[in-house]
Scaffold this motif. Sequence first.
Motif, PDB file in Angstrom:
ATOM      1  N   TYR A  78     -77.313 -40.975  52.642  1.00 59.05           N
ATOM      2  CA  TYR A  78     -76.549 -40.332  51.575  1.00 59.05           C
ATOM      3  C   TYR A  78     -76.283 -38.875  51.920  1.00 59.05           C
ATOM      4  CZ  TYR A  78     -77.932 -44.399  48.800  1.00 59.05           C
ATOM      5  OH  TYR A  78     -78.127 -45.677  48.349  1.00 59.05           O
ATOM      6  N   TYR A 130     -79.644 -37.263  53.361  1.00 62.07           N
ATOM      7  CA  TYR A 130     -80.890 -38.021  53.230  1.00 62.07           C
ATOM      8  C   TYR A 130     -80.792 -39.358  53.959  1.00 62.07           C
ATOM      9  CZ  TYR A 130     -81.925 -34.636  49.601  1.00 62.07           C
ATOM     10  OH  TYR A 130     -82.148 -33.461  48.926  1.00 62.07           O
ATOM     11  N   TRP A 177     -78.649 -43.328  45.624  1.00 64.15           N
ATOM     12  CA  TRP A 177     -77.910 -42.094  45.350  1.00 64.15           C
ATOM     13  C   TRP A 177     -78.652 -41.227  44.328  1.00 64.15           C
ATOM     14  CZ3 TRP A 177     -74.287 -38.747  46.703  1.00 64.15           C
ATOM     15  CH2 TRP A 177     -73.755 -37.886  45.743  1.00 64.15           C
ATOM     16  N   ALA A 212     -81.404 -39.365  45.885  1.00 67.19           N
ATOM     17  CA  ALA A 212     -80.902 -38.246  46.680  1.00 67.19           C
ATOM     18  C   ALA A 212     -80.545 -37.054  45.788  1.00 67.19           C
ATOM     19  CB  ALA A 212     -79.691 -38.682  47.502  1.00 67.19           C
ATOM     20  N   THR A 227     -82.159 -33.194  45.604  1.00 68.21           N
ATOM     21  CA  THR A 227     -81.265 -32.064  45.852  1.00 68.21           C
ATOM     22  C   THR A 227     -81.339 -31.016  44.762  1.00 68.21           C
ATOM     23  OG1 THR A 227     -79.729 -33.518  47.020  1.00 68.21           O
ATOM     24  CG2 THR A 227     -78.839 -31.424  46.264  1.00 68.21           C
TER      25      THR A 227
END
Length: 493
Positions: free
Chosen positions: A341, A363, A483, A486, A490
């Motif tokens: 991702y 990632y 997702w 990830a 973040t």
Amino acid sequence: MGKTYVIAFDQGTTSTRTIVFDTQGAIVSICQKELKQHYPQSGWVEHDPLEIYNDQLETFTKAVSESGINPEDIAAIGITNQRETTVVWDRETGEPIYKAIVWLDKRTTEICERLENQGLSRYIKKNTGLVIDSYFSGTKLKWVLDNVEGAQEKAEAGQLMFGTVDSWLIYKFTNGEKHVTDHTNASRTLIYNIKKLDWDKRLLDALNIPSSILPKVQSSSSDFGTIDYKGTKIPIYGVAGDQQASLFGQGGFEAGIGKSTYGTGCFILLNTGEKHVKSKKGLLTTLTCSLDNEAINYALEGSIFAGGASIQWLRDRMKVIDSASETEAICNSIPALKNVYVVPAFAGLGAPYWDGKARGSVYGMTLDTGREHLIKATVNALAYQTKDVIGAMEKDYGENITTLKVDGGATANNYLMQFQSDLLNVDVDRPKMIEVTAFGAALLAGIKAGVWTKNNISEIRDVDTVFSPKMDKKTRKKNYKGWKKAIKRTKRN
């Protein structure tokens, strides 16, 4: 013989264009010029306002010349523009006092924190429909007044003018006669009250912005002045921020219609009619294009900062592609990704997360991860981010969408459109003419000029392809779960 052409000025983040449309909505000619980006510091993005004007004038002149049409046959001009980008100029000389601060710019983070510390978050959300973020124009204007020598004093003396790009272009093309904007652009400033439809005194006071610097606000389809082109007076009859213009161009002037534009950023809007929906899921409430003598409509909006900008990053910074058009074939050349991702938070995360401190991340890389995987993961990110926003939008609005109307340059990528349909599990409707943003501005101008009515939009809009979902439920769920992990890693806030 009636006037048979309408022109759109489409001033975007990375380019400036002029498009000539005939009365059937077909493009007669188009002229485009790339806009230079300035990055004076990390997180800062600027444009040259004079370059914006000169490029718009140049593309206008060339588009009309190359089309071979008579200027007297031009019914009107519509303007659509990159929103939130801020220009401040001297009232007497007409010269900018600083470069245009672009919507992507992050320099006003500290100003935003001061607004939060003043306890204004709830008031701003309730009355402007926005959240406190450096994305919007008000804090950019505050920065200019604070950091350009003598600017605050000049503003208080009534010697300065502020505007988003539409106001700047109107001012220049009308030779300084008009200092105006429309409802859609005003609603993106953080200092416009979308309930009272007026500049908000409490917020102006909080940012120490004198009201004399502000443009007059009027309907998106109304009289914004005239351009003198080779002795011919051509009226500017339409103005709208780019995302609201594309919603209008997709026929989204009624409640329940939504669209996604894939440009430098990705922007999803859902018309909620006269109902002012206050989002609980991190979305914005904004104004849609307005017509004279008609009720104002609202929309829910989700803004994704890095859409096409992330593809530009692959090309210009990473240098793993030569052009955006390569990405479709590259994505199709390798199997579906497994746990790789890219989260393109280059300017922070927009809706529904609103984390200005987040930064881009990759990632799931292994020794098997190569160039093609990075490219495909970056393209996939456009679809994942769109799913984030639409999921939040459906919860706020209380209804699920059944079809997503799409436009913008990235919609030419068939792989992306199919992956978007698969993730959302709904049809994705791409029109034949994807210059919907410019066409929306042309429609606003043409309606005021009597060339079209709102009913003509559905007649003119032709469907190119409808992408239907093919991905099984288990794969869809697994991909999206990865997702979300990830995103969680973040986020900084």
